[in-house]
Design an enzyme around this catalytic site. Sequence first.
Site, PDB file in Angstrom:
ATOM      1  N   HIS A   1     -10.773  -5.395  -2.429  1.00  0.00           N
ATOM      2  CA  HIS A   1     -11.732  -5.370  -1.407  1.00  0.00           C
ATOM      3  C   HIS A   1     -12.916  -4.460  -1.956  1.00  0.00           C
ATOM      4  CE1 HIS A   1      -9.242  -7.051   1.621  1.00  0.00           C
ATOM      5  NE2 HIS A   1      -8.209  -6.140   1.398  1.00  0.00           N
TER       6      HIS A   1
ATOM      7  N   GLU B   1      -6.425 -10.064  -2.200  1.00  0.00           N
ATOM      8  CA  GLU B   1      -7.073 -10.153  -1.012  1.00  0.00           C
ATOM      9  C   GLU B   1      -8.691  -9.807  -1.165  1.00  0.00           C
ATOM     10  OE1 GLU B   1      -5.841  -7.113   1.697  1.00  0.00           O
ATOM     11  OE2 GLU B   1      -3.885  -7.528   1.121  1.00  0.00           O
TER      12      GLU B   1
ATOM     13  N   GLU C   1       0.711  -1.211   0.024  1.00  0.00           N
ATOM     14  CA  GLU C   1       0.066   0.065  -0.077  1.00  0.00           C
ATOM     15  C   GLU C   1       0.922   1.483   0.034  1.00  0.00           C
ATOM     16  OE1 GLU C   1      -2.826  -0.689   3.313  1.00  0.00           O
ATOM     17  OE2 GLU C   1      -3.473  -2.385   2.241  1.00  0.00           O
TER      18      GLU C   1
ATOM     19  N   ASN D   1       1.736  -4.356  -3.724  1.00  0.00           N
ATOM     20  CA  ASN D   1       0.523  -4.733  -3.199  1.00  0.00           C
ATOM     21  C   ASN D   1      -0.291  -3.623  -2.942  1.00  0.00           C
ATOM     22  OD1 ASN D   1      -1.449  -6.792  -2.885  1.00  0.00           O
ATOM     23  ND2 ASN D   1      -1.241  -6.463  -0.606  1.00  0.00           N
TER      24      ASN D   1
ATOM     25  N   ASP E   1     -12.750  -9.597  -1.426  1.00  0.00           N
ATOM     26  CA  ASP E   1     -13.964  -9.712  -0.673  1.00  0.00           C
ATOM     27  C   ASP E   1     -14.809  -8.796  -1.154  1.00  0.00           C
ATOM     28  OD1 ASP E   1     -13.157  -7.417   0.671  1.00  0.00           O
ATOM     29  OD2 ASP E   1     -12.276  -8.468   2.426  1.00  0.00           O
TER      30      ASP E   1
END
Length: 488
Positions: free
Chosen positions: A243, A271, A166, A207, A273
């Site tokens: 996300h 990741e 990040e 990432n 979701d």
Amino acid sequence: MSLRTGTLTHPRRAQRALYATAAAIAAGTLLLAGQAGATGTGLKTLAEAKGIYFGTALTQSNLSNSALTAVASGQFDMVTPGNEMKWDTTEPSNGTYNFSPGDQIVSYAQANGMRVRGHNLVWHSQLPSWVSSLPTTQVQAAMESHITTEATHYKGKVYSWDVVNEPFNDDGTLRQDAFYAAMGNGYIADALKTAHAADPNAKLYLNDYNIEGQNAKSDAMYNLVKSLKAAGVPIDGIGLESHFVLGQVPSTMKANMQRFTALGVNVAVTELDDRIQLPASSANLAQQATDFTTVVDDCLAVSGCVGVSQWGVGDADSWIPGFFSGYGAATMYDANYQPKPAYNAVVTALGGSTSSPSASVSASASASPSASPSPSPSVTGVASSCKVADVVNAWNTGLTENITITNTGSGTVNGWTLGFTLSAGQTITSAWSATITPTSGQVTATNLSYNGTLTPGAATTIGFQANHTGDAAAPASFTLNGKTCSAG
Ligand code: 9MR
């Protein structure tokens, strides 16, 4: 489908033809996996047949949850430690290292034939305060020591590292963290080179979130990768965290992945979701299935996309309810580790079959208003007794609680009600795998159609989300069909 060739062809892609038979077998075994929600060869076999992996995130505490690990080892072939390899765990004070939590995740992965995405070496968050308190002249040495020590410890045991996590703000500027303050944008190249020196075989990733579609932030990442490649800095991939909010998978995701792979790096969905405003309706779950399909389709369409990882195994393990009040239901598995429509959609997207009987579908429909309680509870057999275990995850104004009910008697329970009393100030806002009324005080949870029968020894997990006004305590006692249950 033909084999993918090209400079970025993942080794597994070359095995696609060999996996073709395995895929056909998997299509059959997945039927069982869908019904049981916990066993079978699972998503991983279908994914491998397509030349990609399918992963999940696991935390140390997840490893003692047998319902969870049954799904994890049956479905996934890649593990990302949720927190255990982050700086605050691995080097909580300067020069003092703790690899025990991360080692446990690696051991679990190895024991179950899963690979590991190392996560992460350098990140502004979950960074112990001793690092950000250092004089800027000492940060580079601290960062290099940390990377070298951790990457050396896990050398040969991780498939990849999220070397810098990040690094960007949403407007595409670099985050002004301790590393940037000490080294400017050069810290990223320095971190990658240091990681490569420690473990030359690990795939090295940057990432980030909100870089899934084409926007200012992904443009900035694209330009960074371009300049790193031009300078000969070792970089192998870009992690798109993914996300998502329900219905908002960017339409430019595939094109965005393609432009990164054209630079000579892989991409991975790291990741995944897809959060839903609770309570989730059947229409929401159907949209979620569409969203997961889009993501998997996009990855399969891009030859340099090496895999997809979901962030957590099931809805009970997800970070979403604790961070986004009123949202949840973000994964492919419900709180009882039963597959949701998104799971079946991913099976289909990976080329498997979901012509499963309705039992599988109804098991996934815990949020569906059509799932109705059984009318008249009864116990057939001799004695009735029960035990109840409950786990509360609370934040400042809310909580989620998962309640596992086990029939410890020698008779089968045919339909049940679970009685308990909420602490003062708690108000239920949504429930799963049971109908719960009223929303505060003394409440009754009633089974849905799929989980009303509990044979001797059988267990089922239900749960709810509630607001609280300061008292997040769990209920002190439970009764099943009027009979007091023991704790455990
Ligand atoms: O899942 C992680 C959660 O348990 C932690 O509380 C949280 C703290 O920052 O980090 C979560 O994982 C994050 C990941 O490491 C990086 N991308 C965002 C993830 C969700 O916050």
